[in-house]
Every structure is written in structure tokens, then in C-alpha cells.
Scaffold this motif. Structure first.
Motif, PDB file in Angstrom:
ATOM      1  N   VAL A  63      46.888  57.942  68.516  1.00 21.63           N
ATOM      2  CA  VAL A  63      48.244  58.010  69.087  1.00 21.63           C
ATOM      3  C   VAL A  63      48.428  59.329  69.845  1.00 21.63           C
ATOM      4  O   VAL A  63      48.968  59.353  70.965  1.00 21.63           O
ATOM      5  N   MET A  64      47.953  60.426  69.272  1.00 21.90           N
ATOM      6  CA  MET A  64      48.148  61.727  69.910  1.00 21.90           C
ATOM      7  C   MET A  64      47.337  61.841  71.209  1.00 21.90           C
ATOM      8  O   MET A  64      47.746  62.518  72.143  1.00 21.90           O
ATOM      9  N   GLN A  65      46.178  61.118  71.271  1.00 21.08           N
ATOM     10  CA  GLN A  65      45.423  61.103  72.545  1.00 21.08           C
ATOM     11  C   GLN A  65      46.154  60.261  73.596  1.00 21.08           C
ATOM     12  O   GLN A  65      46.199  60.612  74.770  1.00 21.08           O
ATOM     13  N   LEU A  66      46.725  59.135  73.146  1.00 28.36           N
ATOM     14  CA  LEU A  66      47.398  58.232  74.084  1.00 28.36           C
ATOM     15  C   LEU A  66      48.720  58.809  74.594  1.00 28.36           C
ATOM     16  O   LEU A  66      49.166  58.478  75.689  1.00 28.36           O
ATOM     17  N   PHE A  67      49.358  59.643  73.754  1.00 29.75           N
ATOM     18  CA  PHE A  67      50.671  60.223  74.115  1.00 29.75           C
ATOM     19  C   PHE A  67      50.574  61.744  73.978  1.00 29.75           C
ATOM     20  O   PHE A  67      51.123  62.321  73.037  1.00 29.75           O
ATOM     21  N   PRO A  68      49.851  62.402  74.918  1.00 28.07           N
ATOM     22  CA  PRO A  68      49.578  63.837  74.732  1.00 28.07           C
ATOM     23  C   PRO A  68      50.831  64.712  74.697  1.00 28.07           C
ATOM     24  O   PRO A  68      50.794  65.810  74.141  1.00 28.07           O
ATOM     25  N   LYS A  69      51.926  64.226  75.237  1.00 28.22           N
ATOM     26  CA  LYS A  69      53.140  65.060  75.241  1.00 28.22           C
ATOM     27  C   LYS A  69      53.964  64.893  73.967  1.00 28.22           C
ATOM     28  O   LYS A  69      54.934  65.636  73.753  1.00 28.22           O
ATOM     29  N   ALA A  70      53.618  63.920  73.131  1.00 32.58           N
ATOM     30  CA  ALA A  70      54.437  63.640  71.939  1.00 32.58           C
ATOM     31  C   ALA A  70      54.276  64.746  70.903  1.00 32.58           C
ATOM     32  O   ALA A  70      53.190  65.289  70.715  1.00 32.58           O
ATOM     33  N   ARG A  71      55.392  65.077  70.230  1.00 32.92           N
ATOM     34  CA  ARG A  71      55.315  66.092  69.170  1.00 32.92           C
ATOM     35  C   ARG A  71      54.564  65.544  67.957  1.00 32.92           C
ATOM     36  O   ARG A  71      53.910  66.272  67.221  1.00 32.92           O
ATOM     37  N   ASP A  72      54.682  64.273  67.712  1.00 31.26           N
ATOM     38  CA  ASP A  72      54.046  63.622  66.561  1.00 31.26           C
ATOM     39  C   ASP A  72      54.163  62.115  66.789  1.00 31.26           C
ATOM     40  O   ASP A  72      54.666  61.671  67.824  1.00 31.26           O
ATOM     41  N   TYR A  73      53.701  61.333  65.849  1.00 31.02           N
ATOM     42  CA  TYR A  73      53.685  59.868  65.998  1.00 31.02           C
ATOM     43  C   TYR A  73      55.109  59.339  66.181  1.00 31.02           C
ATOM     44  O   TYR A  73      55.390  58.539  67.085  1.00 31.02           O
ATOM     45  N   LEU A  74      56.036  59.810  65.330  1.00 25.75           N
ATOM     46  CA  LEU A  74      57.414  59.302  65.431  1.00 25.75           C
ATOM     47  C   LEU A  74      58.002  59.545  66.814  1.00 25.75           C
ATOM     48  O   LEU A  74      58.780  58.738  67.325  1.00 25.75           O
ATOM     49  N   ASP A  75      57.605  60.642  67.423  1.00 28.21           N
ATOM     50  CA  ASP A  75      58.136  60.994  68.739  1.00 28.21           C
ATOM     51  C   ASP A  75      57.794  59.939  69.788  1.00 28.21           C
ATOM     52  O   ASP A  75      58.519  59.772  70.776  1.00 28.21           O
ATOM     53  N   THR A  76      56.687  59.208  69.569  1.00 33.53           N
ATOM     54  CA  THR A  76      56.315  58.168  70.548  1.00 33.53           C
ATOM     55  C   THR A  76      57.322  57.016  70.504  1.00 33.53           C
ATOM     56  O   THR A  76      57.438  56.254  71.458  1.00 33.53           O
ATOM     57  N   TYR A  77      58.033  56.872  69.396  1.00 35.89           N
ATOM     58  CA  TYR A  77      59.129  55.890  69.329  1.00 35.89           C
ATOM     59  C   TYR A  77      60.452  56.534  69.771  1.00 35.89           C
ATOM     60  O   TYR A  77      61.212  55.967  70.540  1.00 35.89           O
ATOM     61  N   GLU A  78      60.669  57.726  69.237  1.00 34.75           N
ATOM     62  CA  GLU A  78      61.941  58.424  69.502  1.00 34.75           C
ATOM     63  C   GLU A  78      62.167  58.605  71.006  1.00 34.75           C
ATOM     64  O   GLU A  78      63.269  58.398  71.525  1.00 34.75           O
ATOM     65  N   ALA A  79      61.081  58.957  71.728  1.00 38.76           N
ATOM     66  CA  ALA A  79      61.208  59.251  73.151  1.00 38.76           C
ATOM     67  C   ALA A  79      61.655  58.033  73.963  1.00 38.76           C
ATOM     68  O   ALA A  79      62.143  58.174  75.084  1.00 38.76           O
ATOM     69  N   PHE A  80      61.459  56.834  73.392  1.00 36.32           N
ATOM     70  CA  PHE A  80      61.774  55.623  74.154  1.00 36.32           C
ATOM     71  C   PHE A  80      62.916  54.823  73.524  1.00 36.32           C
ATOM     72  O   PHE A  80      63.056  53.621  73.765  1.00 36.32           O
ATOM     73  N   GLY A  81      63.726  55.487  72.718  1.00 37.61           N
ATOM     74  CA  GLY A  81      64.894  54.798  72.144  1.00 37.61           C
ATOM     75  C   GLY A  81      64.568  53.879  70.987  1.00 37.61           C
ATOM     76  O   GLY A  81      65.333  52.963  70.679  1.00 37.61           O
TER      77      GLY A  81
END
Ligand code: GUN
Ligand code: ZN
Length: 435
Positions: free
Chosen positions: A241-259
């Protein structure tokens, strides 16, 4: 014929959350009764008193069985029914080897219907009356599930699983089609009878940012719907997940960032959470779902039940069929007990039963409707035989109180312990219903 039925047996009612109030949260009545009318519970109490109050009611005597709310399974994948117990893989390989090839078959409506019926009959035979299920990317898989649940009168939640990358060609939708299909299914099924639609991005590795964004937008348009996904199940998954979303603070952030973070969000597994993730989940009132047989079977890790409940998070319990290794919520309670023991905590039987009923109902925002024997709630009830096998019977024989009588069934019980499963007041499954 009377429109009122009295079920006789032992009853266990919760007056508080046993994670806050301990075992005092439960009230046990040895000679108890539940009165049902019109698919609802209209009274609970002592058998003599309720028989006198409702002299015309039909009576069903469950003897020494324990009457509980039907079990609520807060995270399952019904399309994985036929591949449960597949050997030798961890999460990502398990998905590629067993899960995706099976899920690819659900574009065939007849096959989806066959497995939906098979799954729901297995669930009912194990005392489970409500579940939140993932389907596959195919709208047919959602129609099949809801049609089968409706035919059985069940309160059931489900959604189309969305994936637009890192999945085989035959199992990919797109950001737009995921939005359009999910929206059409939501409009067709959400709030129809006892059914509810759940917006379902599988997990961030199989969705592009565009798809997560589209599903976040759909959720914002329908905030009363639940949203379900997976979070921090395995360490290799988190690295991916962190490779796919390099700007994310953590895994949850990949959901949080998109509502896709909110109080109606259901986050399955949630094992390897960072302090920020725990704080954010607690702040926004999201629910976590503990899937203990799956977490052992796929080798994921030990969920921190004590830490997370003490942090104020709502937690539901789930089989995660077929990453989980059982259809039984009894097995699932046993696994939750063992996982907590490995973390130095002994969960009380009151806490285990509560997690499988009211705790999961709260996670699914169905508090007061199911998962409880409270007056006014829906009459989804299970009658649990506390002596269903010789091994359990000889141990229960030594019991000095209801908890000692119940714990051997939690630890060693399975579908043989299910004497009866009632859905909206009518007998649907269990040994009593067998032809
Ligand atoms: N993560 C993404 N998809 C799945 C799934 O089907 N099962 C489990 N256990 N984890 C997942
Ligand atoms: Zn899952």
C-alpha cells in the motif's frame, strides 16, 4: 391459530456493554421465555409469568437450551464459500491463487444464485441471522445475494466489490463503472425490506485513486449507507500500500484522502495500526471488525481487542469466510478468546457472546433492531443446546453457573449446538428444523 408465540428456555439479556460493565451487564433467567408477534419480540421474562400473560399463545419448549439473539457476522465474502480452507498461502498469494479465480465465476447469475443460497443456508444452520457480505465485481453477484436473503426473510447487508487494478482482467471494473453499478444496486436494494447496501471498495491495492475518489463521492451522496473495506491485515500488504500510495501518511490515509473514512465505515482486520490510525478511527467513530479465524489461518496477526475497545472503538466480530476457516460464530468466539489469551487477556464469555450479537449489530449500525432480545427488536433468535456433543455435555455437567455452562459450547461447539434458528419469528434452520 394464535399470532403470538412463546419460546421457552434459558435466556441471557444484556443491560449494558460487558466491556464496560463486566459480567454484571448480563441477566440470566433459568426458566425464561420470549414472546414473539409479527416478527418482533414483544416481551421477555419468567416462563410462568409470560405463559399466564399470554394464555392463547403457541408455545415452543426449548428445554435447557439457551435463547440468544441470532449471531451477527460483521464481515464475510459469500463468494468464497466453495474455497474455504484452501491450503498454504498468505494474503496476496491466497487472493491470486484461490480467491480471484473463484470470484471470476460470479458473472454467471445461476452460479451466483447457487452459492448465495448455499452460503445463507450454511450461515443459518450455524445460528447466524445477519451478515455484512462482500460480493464480487459483478452486479449479478449482488442481485443473487439479496434475492436469496430476501427469500429467507433475513436482515442482510452486502455490496458489489470494486477493483480496477491489481486483479485479473476478468475481475476489473473501472472508476466510472464501479460508481455507476454501485449506485444502481444501491438504488435497487438499499432499504428494501430488511436489506441494506454497503459501498465496497475491496482494499486500496485493488483500487486506483480515481476509483477510491468515485466511491468516496458515492458515499457522500448516500451517507446513511455503510462502507466496508479491509485495513492493515498483513505487514507485506501494508508495504505494498505504501508503495502504491507514496504520499499517504499510512494505510488509513489512503481511504481518508478520498472520503472513505467515516462513522459508517467498517474496517476489517485492523491488526497493525499506527497510533495515528487508531486515534483517527476513534475520533471519527468508525467501526473495526475482528476476524480471528482468518487472522490465524492466513497468518496475519493478533488483533488488540483490549487496547482498541479501551480506546473507545466499536468492534464487531466476523468469520471472514472464506479467508476465515469456519462458518461458525461459535468457532469465531473461540478464536477471539485464544487470540486475546496470546495477548495476555482472558475475554469473559459475556464479552464473547456480546461481540457476536450486540457488538456486531452496533458495528453495523443496527443497534436496537437485531443482536438483542430487547422488547421491540426483530425476532432473530438462536436456541443453543449447551450439551450438543458428549465432550461438551460432560464438561457442562460440572458447571456451577451459566458462564461455566456456556463456555464449553463457545470453545467446542459448532452447528450441532444450533437447536433452532428463528428469522423474524419463523423457524428457518437448526436441528429442530431438520426434516
Ligand atoms: N483483503 C482484500 N481482499 C481480501 C479478502 O477477500 N479476504 C481477506 N481476508 N483479506 C482481503
Ligand atoms: Zn475480508
Amino acid at each position: 391459530m394464535s399470532d403470538t408465540t412463546i419460546l421457552l428456555g434459558q435466556i441471557l439479556e444484556f443491560t449494558a456493554n460487558p466491556f464496560e460493565a463486566g459480567a454484571d451487564a448480563a441477566r440470566h433467567t433459568r426458566d425464561g421465555a420470549i414472546v414473539l408477534r409479527g416478527g418482533k419480540i414483544i416481551a421477555t421474562g419468567g416462563a410462568d409469568q409470560l405463559r399466564a400473560a399470554y394464555p392463547m399463545a403457541a408455545q415452543i419448549d426449548h428445554g435447557n437450551a439457551l435463547l440468544l439473539p441470532g449471531f451477527v457476522d460483521a464481515h464475510v465474502h459469500y463468494p468464497q464459500t466453495a474455497i474455504i480452507a484452501s491450503w498454504g498461502k498468505r494474503l496476496i498469494d491466497w487472493l491470486g491463487t484461490y480467491t480471484f479465480p473463484e470470484e471470476a465465476r460470479f458473472g454467471d447469475a445461476a452460479y451466483a444464485g447457487e452459492i448465495a443460497g448455499r452460503y445463507l443456508d450454511l450461515a443459518l444452520a450455524h445460528g447466524t441471522t445477519t451478515m455484512a457480505s462482500y460480493c464480487t465485481i459483478h452486479p449479478e453477484s449482488v442481485d443473487a445475494f439479496f434475492t436469496a436473503a430476501q427469500a429467507r426473510g433475513m436482515r442482510a447487508l452486502a455490496g458489489k466489490t470494486c477493483m480496477d487494478r491489481n486483479a485479473p482482467d476478468t475481475l476489473r471494473d473501472s472508476a466510472q463503472s464501479a460508481y455507476d453499478d454501485s449506485r444502481a444496486l444501491l438504488q435497487r436494494w438499499h432499504g428494501v425490506g430488511r436489506l441494506g447496501y454497503v459501498i465496497t471498495p475491496r482494499f486500496s491495492p485493488t483500487s486506483t485513486p480515481a476509483q477510491l475518489q468515485a466511491l468516496g463521492a458515492l458515499w457522500a451522496e448516500h451517507p446513511d449507507c455503510l462502507m466496508q473495506t479491509h485495513l492493515s491485515e498483513q505487514t507485506d500488504e501494508i508495504e505494498w500500500v505504501m508503495q502504491l500510495f507514496p504520499k499517504a501518511r499510512d494505510y488509513l490515509d489512503t481511504y481518508e484522502a478520498f472520503g472513505l473514512l467515516g462513522e459508517n465505515g467498517l474496517y476489517g482486520h485492523a491488526i497493525h495500526l499506527t497510533p495515528r490510525e487508531k486515534a483517527r478511527l476513534a475520533d471519527c467513530g468508525a467501526a473495526l471488525v475482528h476476524c480471528p479465524t482468518s487472522n490465524s489461518f492466513i497468518g496475519s496477526g493478533l488483533f488488540d481487542m483490549q487496547g482498541l475497545t479501551q480506546a473507545g472503538l466499536r468492534v464487531g466480530l466476523a468469520t471472514d469466510t472464506g479467508g476465515g476457516s469456519s462458518f461458525s460464530m461459535l468457532h469465531t468466539m473461540a478464536a477471539a478468546y485464544e487470540v486475546a489469551q496470546l495477548r495476555g487477556v482472558a475475554l469473559h464469555p459475556a464479552q464473547l457472546i456480546w461481540l457476536a450479537t450486540e457488538g456486531s449489530a452496533r458495528a453495523l449500525r443496527l443497534q436496537g433492531q437485531i443482536g438483542t432480545l430487547a422488547v421491540g427488536s426483530e425476532a432473530d433468535i438462536v436456541a443453543l443446546d449447551l450439551a450438543s456433543t458428549p465432550a461438551i455435555a460432560q464438561r457442562a455437567d460440572r458447571a456451577g453457573n451459566i458462564w461455566e455452562a456456556l463456555f464449553p459450547t463457545i470453545m467446542m461447539g459448532d452447528d450441532r449446538a444450533i437447536q433452532a434458528t428463528y428469522v423474524a419469528g419463523s423457524l428457518q434452520a437448526g436441528r429442530m428444523a431438520a426434516p
